[in-house]
Design an enzyme around this catalytic site. Sequence first.
Site, short mmCIF file in Angstrom:
data_model
loop_
_atom_site.label_atom_id
_atom_site.label_comp_id
_atom_site.label_asym_id
_atom_site.label_seq_id
_atom_site.Cartn_x
_atom_site.Cartn_y
_atom_site.Cartn_z
N ASP A 1 29.44 47.65 103.92
CA ASP A 1 28.22 48.47 103.81
C ASP A 1 27.46 48.39 105.13
O ASP A 1 27.60 47.41 105.87
CB ASP A 1 27.32 47.97 102.66
CG ASP A 1 26.42 49.07 102.12
OD1 ASP A 1 26.72 49.62 101.04
OD2 ASP A 1 25.42 49.41 102.79
N ASP B 1 28.95 50.52 110.09
CA ASP B 1 28.46 51.89 109.97
C ASP B 1 29.68 52.80 110.08
O ASP B 1 30.29 52.91 111.15
CB ASP B 1 27.46 52.17 111.09
CG ASP B 1 26.96 53.61 111.09
OD1 ASP B 1 27.45 54.43 110.28
OD2 ASP B 1 26.08 53.92 111.91
N ASN C 1 33.95 55.50 100.09
CA ASN C 1 32.92 55.82 99.11
C ASN C 1 31.52 55.98 99.71
O ASN C 1 30.69 56.67 99.13
CB ASN C 1 32.92 54.70 98.05
CG ASN C 1 31.69 54.76 97.17
OD1 ASN C 1 31.62 55.59 96.27
ND2 ASN C 1 30.71 53.93 97.46
N TYR D 1 25.26 68.57 102.42
CA TYR D 1 26.03 67.71 101.50
C TYR D 1 27.20 68.51 100.92
O TYR D 1 28.33 68.00 100.84
CB TYR D 1 25.09 67.21 100.40
CG TYR D 1 25.70 66.18 99.46
CD1 TYR D 1 25.74 64.83 99.81
CD2 TYR D 1 26.24 66.56 98.23
CE1 TYR D 1 26.28 63.89 98.95
CE2 TYR D 1 26.78 65.62 97.36
CZ TYR D 1 26.79 64.28 97.72
OH TYR D 1 27.33 63.35 96.86
N LYS E 1 31.10 67.46 101.48
CA LYS E 1 31.98 67.05 100.38
C LYS E 1 33.16 68.03 100.22
O LYS E 1 34.25 67.61 99.81
CB LYS E 1 31.18 66.91 99.10
CG LYS E 1 30.18 65.74 99.13
CD LYS E 1 30.85 64.38 99.33
CE LYS E 1 29.87 63.22 99.20
NZ LYS E 1 30.52 61.90 99.31
P1 NAD Z 1 24.15 54.47 96.80
O1 NAD Z 1 23.08 54.91 97.76
O2 NAD Z 1 23.76 53.65 95.63
O3 NAD Z 1 25.32 53.73 97.59
C1 NAD Z 1 25.78 54.20 98.82
C2 NAD Z 1 26.01 53.02 99.74
O4 NAD Z 1 26.55 53.51 100.97
C3 NAD Z 1 24.72 52.27 100.09
O5 NAD Z 1 24.87 50.88 99.83
C4 NAD Z 1 24.51 52.56 101.57
O6 NAD Z 1 23.89 51.47 102.28
C5 NAD Z 1 25.94 52.79 102.03
N1 NAD Z 1 26.00 53.58 103.26
C6 NAD Z 1 25.26 54.67 103.58
N2 NAD Z 1 25.56 55.09 104.80
C7 NAD Z 1 26.52 54.25 105.27
C8 NAD Z 1 27.21 54.17 106.51
N3 NAD Z 1 26.97 55.01 107.51
N4 NAD Z 1 28.13 53.19 106.66
C9 NAD Z 1 28.38 52.30 105.65
N5 NAD Z 1 27.72 52.32 104.48
C10 NAD Z 1 26.80 53.29 104.30
O7 NAD Z 1 24.83 55.83 96.34
P2 NAD Z 1 26.05 56.15 95.34
O8 NAD Z 1 25.55 57.19 94.42
O9 NAD Z 1 26.69 54.94 94.82
O10 NAD Z 1 27.01 56.89 96.38
C11 NAD Z 1 28.37 56.57 96.57
C12 NAD Z 1 29.15 57.84 96.80
O11 NAD Z 1 29.12 58.62 95.62
C13 NAD Z 1 28.60 58.74 97.92
O12 NAD Z 1 29.67 59.22 98.70
C14 NAD Z 1 27.95 59.88 97.16
O13 NAD Z 1 27.92 61.06 97.91
C15 NAD Z 1 28.86 59.98 95.96
N6 NAD Z 1 28.29 60.68 94.80
C16 NAD Z 1 27.23 60.15 94.13
C17 NAD Z 1 26.71 60.84 93.04
C18 NAD Z 1 25.53 60.30 92.26
O14 NAD Z 1 25.01 61.04 91.41
N7 NAD Z 1 25.08 59.08 92.48
C19 NAD Z 1 27.29 62.05 92.64
C20 NAD Z 1 28.36 62.55 93.35
C21 NAD Z 1 28.88 61.85 94.43
#
Ligand code: NAD
Length: 254
Positions: A39, A62, A89, A155, A159
């Site tokens: 992360d 990152d 992810n 976004y 995606k």
């Molecule tokens: P979240 O914000 O809880 O977790 C995302 C994590 O990614 C965080 O811990 C953040 O610190 C980390 N992160 C962000 N930028 C980063 C970088 N440059 N390098 C390394 N780490 C980084 O969000 P989530 O909902 O668990 O998201 C996970 C994935 O699921 C994402 O790709 C998001 O687009 C996708 N997603 C989420 C949803 C939803 O409703 N939550 C729906 C569709 C897709």
Amino acid sequence: MTTDSFHDRVALITGAGSGIGRAMAVAFAKAGARVVVCDINGESAERTASGIGDTAIAAVADISDEASVAALTETAISAYGRIDVLCNNAGIIDNMALPADIPVEMWERVLRVNLTGTFLVTHAVLPHMLREGRGAIVNTASEAGIRGGAAGAAYTASKHGVVGLTRSVAWAYAKEGIRCNAILPGPTLTGIATAEGVRDFDPAGITRLGPVLALGEQMAQPEQMADAALFLASDAASFVNGAIVPVDGGWSAG
Ligand code: NAD
């Protein structure tokens, strides 16, 4: 999935400090894998890894930065010797702005993290998988990867790009024993909507997208996404390659 389905396998999971990634890290560890918890937020990565115990390590990186990704891959290889599973992810959302309104810096940042970041980690990990002659990659895309009205312009484009990259990798390396699939989560209870830089949602975008977003108002738990990723990465999915799998309770079926 049995508790030892991933025995002797190493899983690298990005964005594993929070939400879906954290649930994936826990699920892969429970299934017997050693896990690299990546992360950008070191504290949250440490929290996930220490919650799992001595079969996980935290790695701050990152994904949008090539040098940081190179160091991440090196950390994983020096700790565990190989990478069998990659869950791309980590991701960020935009401010829901429509194409005419999205600030260019936001477009570039969202594309850089969600699409280029996914590419950079894949690009760095593939040589290790090719050396081993096997590997499974699971990308976290989104409903916004297959429809135009589920998020803002940046976004959505990012995606859709992840979906294209998934198919490209699946097609390119099928004969090398490497599979690549994507999950499309529906709305899931995580920290994403309160993450850095996205508190000021664009009112025009929200109004326009509101009715579409409301269709997906039934929220999933992150563990439901992790279960799908676990299946796609497992030997139970040995002939599943290039699949773009909605995990949305039927939202995209309507
Ligand atoms: P979240 O914000 O809880 O977790 C995302 C994590 O990614 C965080 O811990 C953040 O610190 C980390 N992160 C962000 N930028 C980063 C970088 N440059 N390098 C390394 N780490 C980084 O969000 P989530 O909902 O668990 O998201 C996970 C994935 O699921 C994402 O790709 C998001 O687009 C996708 N997603 C989420 C949803 C939803 O409703 N939550 C729906 C569709 C897709």
